[in-house]
Scaffold this motif. Structure first.
Motif, PDB file in Angstrom:
ATOM      1  N   TYR A 122       0.745  -1.541   0.026  1.00 16.57           N
ATOM      2  CA  TYR A 122       0.029   0.546   0.022  1.00 16.57           C
ATOM      3  C   TYR A 122       0.864   1.488   0.180  1.00 16.57           C
ATOM      4  O   TYR A 122       0.543   2.212  -0.384  1.00 16.57           O
ATOM      5  N   LEU A 123       1.553   1.497   0.742  1.00 12.59           N
ATOM      6  CA  LEU A 123       3.052   2.352   0.612  1.00 12.59           C
ATOM      7  C   LEU A 123       3.650   2.641  -0.886  1.00 12.59           C
ATOM      8  O   LEU A 123       3.828   3.264  -1.562  1.00 12.59           O
ATOM      9  N   ARG A 124       3.846   1.390  -1.312  1.00 18.23           N
ATOM     10  CA  ARG A 124       4.734   1.737  -2.214  1.00 18.23           C
ATOM     11  C   ARG A 124       3.589   2.047  -3.234  1.00 18.23           C
ATOM     12  O   ARG A 124       4.257   3.247  -4.609  1.00 18.23           O
ATOM     13  N   GLU A 125       2.578   1.900  -3.475  1.00 20.98           N
ATOM     14  CA  GLU A 125       1.098   2.466  -4.295  1.00 20.98           C
ATOM     15  C   GLU A 125       1.101   3.474  -4.165  1.00 20.98           C
ATOM     16  O   GLU A 125       1.368   4.335  -5.441  1.00 20.98           O
ATOM     17  N   THR A 126       1.107   3.860  -2.993  1.00 20.94           N
ATOM     18  CA  THR A 126       1.263   5.735  -2.830  1.00 20.94           C
ATOM     19  C   THR A 126       2.778   6.208  -3.623  1.00 20.94           C
ATOM     20  O   THR A 126       2.190   7.387  -4.220  1.00 20.94           O
ATOM     21  N   LEU A 127       3.297   5.843  -3.269  1.00 20.11           N
ATOM     22  CA  LEU A 127       5.043   6.752  -3.783  1.00 20.11           C
ATOM     23  C   LEU A 127       4.534   6.247  -5.450  1.00 20.11           C
ATOM     24  O   LEU A 127       4.682   7.099  -5.836  1.00 20.11           O
ATOM     25  N   ASP A 128       4.064   4.948  -6.175  1.00 22.60           N
ATOM     26  CA  ASP A 128       4.051   4.586  -7.235  1.00 22.60           C
ATOM     27  C   ASP A 128       2.787   6.201  -8.129  1.00 22.60           C
ATOM     28  O   ASP A 128       3.061   6.512  -8.942  1.00 22.60           O
ATOM     29  N   ASP A 129       1.430   6.293  -6.864  1.00 19.97           N
ATOM     30  CA  ASP A 129       0.637   7.572  -7.603  1.00 19.97           C
ATOM     31  C   ASP A 129       1.345   9.003  -7.534  1.00 19.97           C
ATOM     32  O   ASP A 129       0.967   9.344  -8.353  1.00 19.97           O
ATOM     33  N   LEU A 130       2.286   9.216  -6.624  1.00 17.52           N
ATOM     34  CA  LEU A 130       3.008  10.329  -6.467  1.00 17.52           C
ATOM     35  C   LEU A 130       3.586  10.995  -8.091  1.00 17.52           C
ATOM     36  O   LEU A 130       3.543  11.792  -8.409  1.00 17.52           O
ATOM     37  N   LEU A 131       4.622   9.720  -7.910  1.00 18.27           N
ATOM     38  CA  LEU A 131       5.286  10.100  -9.156  1.00 18.27           C
ATOM     39  C   LEU A 131       4.626  10.071 -10.453  1.00 18.27           C
ATOM     40  O   LEU A 131       5.189  10.252 -11.356  1.00 18.27           O
ATOM     41  N   ALA A 132       3.586   8.939 -10.518  1.00 19.66           N
ATOM     42  CA  ALA A 132       3.164   8.708 -11.670  1.00 19.66           C
ATOM     43  C   ALA A 132       2.758  10.345 -12.577  1.00 19.66           C
ATOM     44  O   ALA A 132       3.196   9.946 -13.665  1.00 19.66           O
ATOM     45  N   ASP A 133       2.219  11.161 -11.670  1.00 19.19           N
ATOM     46  CA  ASP A 133       1.594  12.181 -12.184  1.00 19.19           C
ATOM     47  C   ASP A 133       2.559  13.591 -12.111  1.00 19.19           C
ATOM     48  O   ASP A 133       2.647  15.065 -11.951  1.00 19.19           O
ATOM     49  N   ALA A 134       3.622  13.570 -11.285  1.00 18.93           N
ATOM     50  CA  ALA A 134       4.406  14.046 -10.729  1.00 18.93           C
ATOM     51  C   ALA A 134       5.490  14.971 -12.080  1.00 18.93           C
ATOM     52  O   ALA A 134       5.757  14.205 -12.832  1.00 18.93           O
ATOM     53  N   ALA A 135       6.262  16.335 -11.972  1.00 18.52           N
ATOM     54  CA  ALA A 135       6.204  16.920 -13.005  1.00 18.52           C
ATOM     55  C   ALA A 135       7.757  16.319 -12.126  1.00 18.52           C
ATOM     56  O   ALA A 135       8.517  16.475 -11.069  1.00 18.52           O
ATOM     57  N   VAL A 136       8.412  15.950 -13.502  1.00 16.09           N
ATOM     58  CA  VAL A 136       9.864  14.914 -13.330  1.00 16.09           C
ATOM     59  C   VAL A 136      11.596  16.487 -13.761  1.00 16.09           C
ATOM     60  O   VAL A 136      12.526  15.926 -14.372  1.00 16.09           O
TER      61      VAL A 136
END
Length: 221
Positions: A22-36
């Motif tokens: 669940y924590l990793r999925e939260t992190l993945d969601d944050l990065l999925a739409d992040a400006a890089v």
């Protein structure tokens, strides 16, 4: 693979072993739409200074810069929104706690990626500066324009860290003019990096190469 995809994939890969799921999925969601933008600038800087550099030699640094920025950006948002005060349900309260944990993991993993590089000291200073700025920003009575300026310092510091990470990846230190250029880039974004897919101006690599060439020429005189 373009730099946006490379930077995002590297950041996601750096978190692949995080548990629970669940924590990793939260992190993945944050990065999925992040400006890089910070991660991409690290890659662009290294390549501008050394066109023959292997992207695989830089990508972990780019991921480290990106993760530190994302963790601090999330911390800033939580500090402003104070979600625990507005949480209507126990589930919302848990989500807020998870965001805090996610922010800590992002910064910690970013540090881990940069800890044995020439950007380690700069990474430490970014976090220290963030703490100072947010402490000052949250003081009672601070003027709105001053609060905005303190918030925007994170984007400035993130792009400075990015050019340090990219420059040290090819065996050098960024000249003062290159750090100034990073600050100019941050100012152009008015406190917010562009959406995913539009990370940097097309002229960025040429500007960095030109700044480096002039710095080398000045040193050789």
């Amino acid at each position: 693979m373009d730099d946006v995809v490379r930077a995002r994939d590297a950041a996601l890969e750096a978190l692949a072993d995080i548990e629970p799921d669940y924590l990793r999925e939260t992190l993945d969601d944050l990065l999925a739409d992040a400006a890089v933008t910070p991660g991409v600038l690290s890659l662009v800087t290294a390549r501008a200074l050394d066109p023959d550099v292997d992207p695989d030699d830089v990508v972990d640094r780019a991921a480290g810069v990106q993760l530190i920025y994302e963790g601090l950006r999330l911390t800033r948002r939580l500090s402003h929104e104070e979600p625990w005060e507005s949480a209507a349900t126990a589930e919302a309260d848990i989500d807020a706690d998870m965001d805090v944990l996610a922010a800590e993991v992002l910064v910690s993993r970013g540090f881990s990626l940069l800890s044995h590089t020439g950007a380690a000291g700069a990474a430490v200073e970014v976090v220290r500066a963030f703490g100072r700025d947010q402490t000052q920003r949250n003081r009672e009575g601070i003027a709105p324009e001053a609060a905005v300026a303190l918030d925007r310092s994170l984007e400035v510091d993130a792009l400075e860290l990015a050019v340090v990470a990219g420059t040290t990846a090819v065996g050098g230190d960024p000249p003062a003019e290159l750090l100034e250029y990073a600050r100019e880039l941050a100012a152009d974004y008015d406190g917010e990096f562009p959406p995913p897919g539009r990370a940097l101006p097309e002229t960025t690599a040429d500007r960095i190469a030109d700044i480096s060439d002039r710095a080398v020429s000045a040193t050789d005189r």
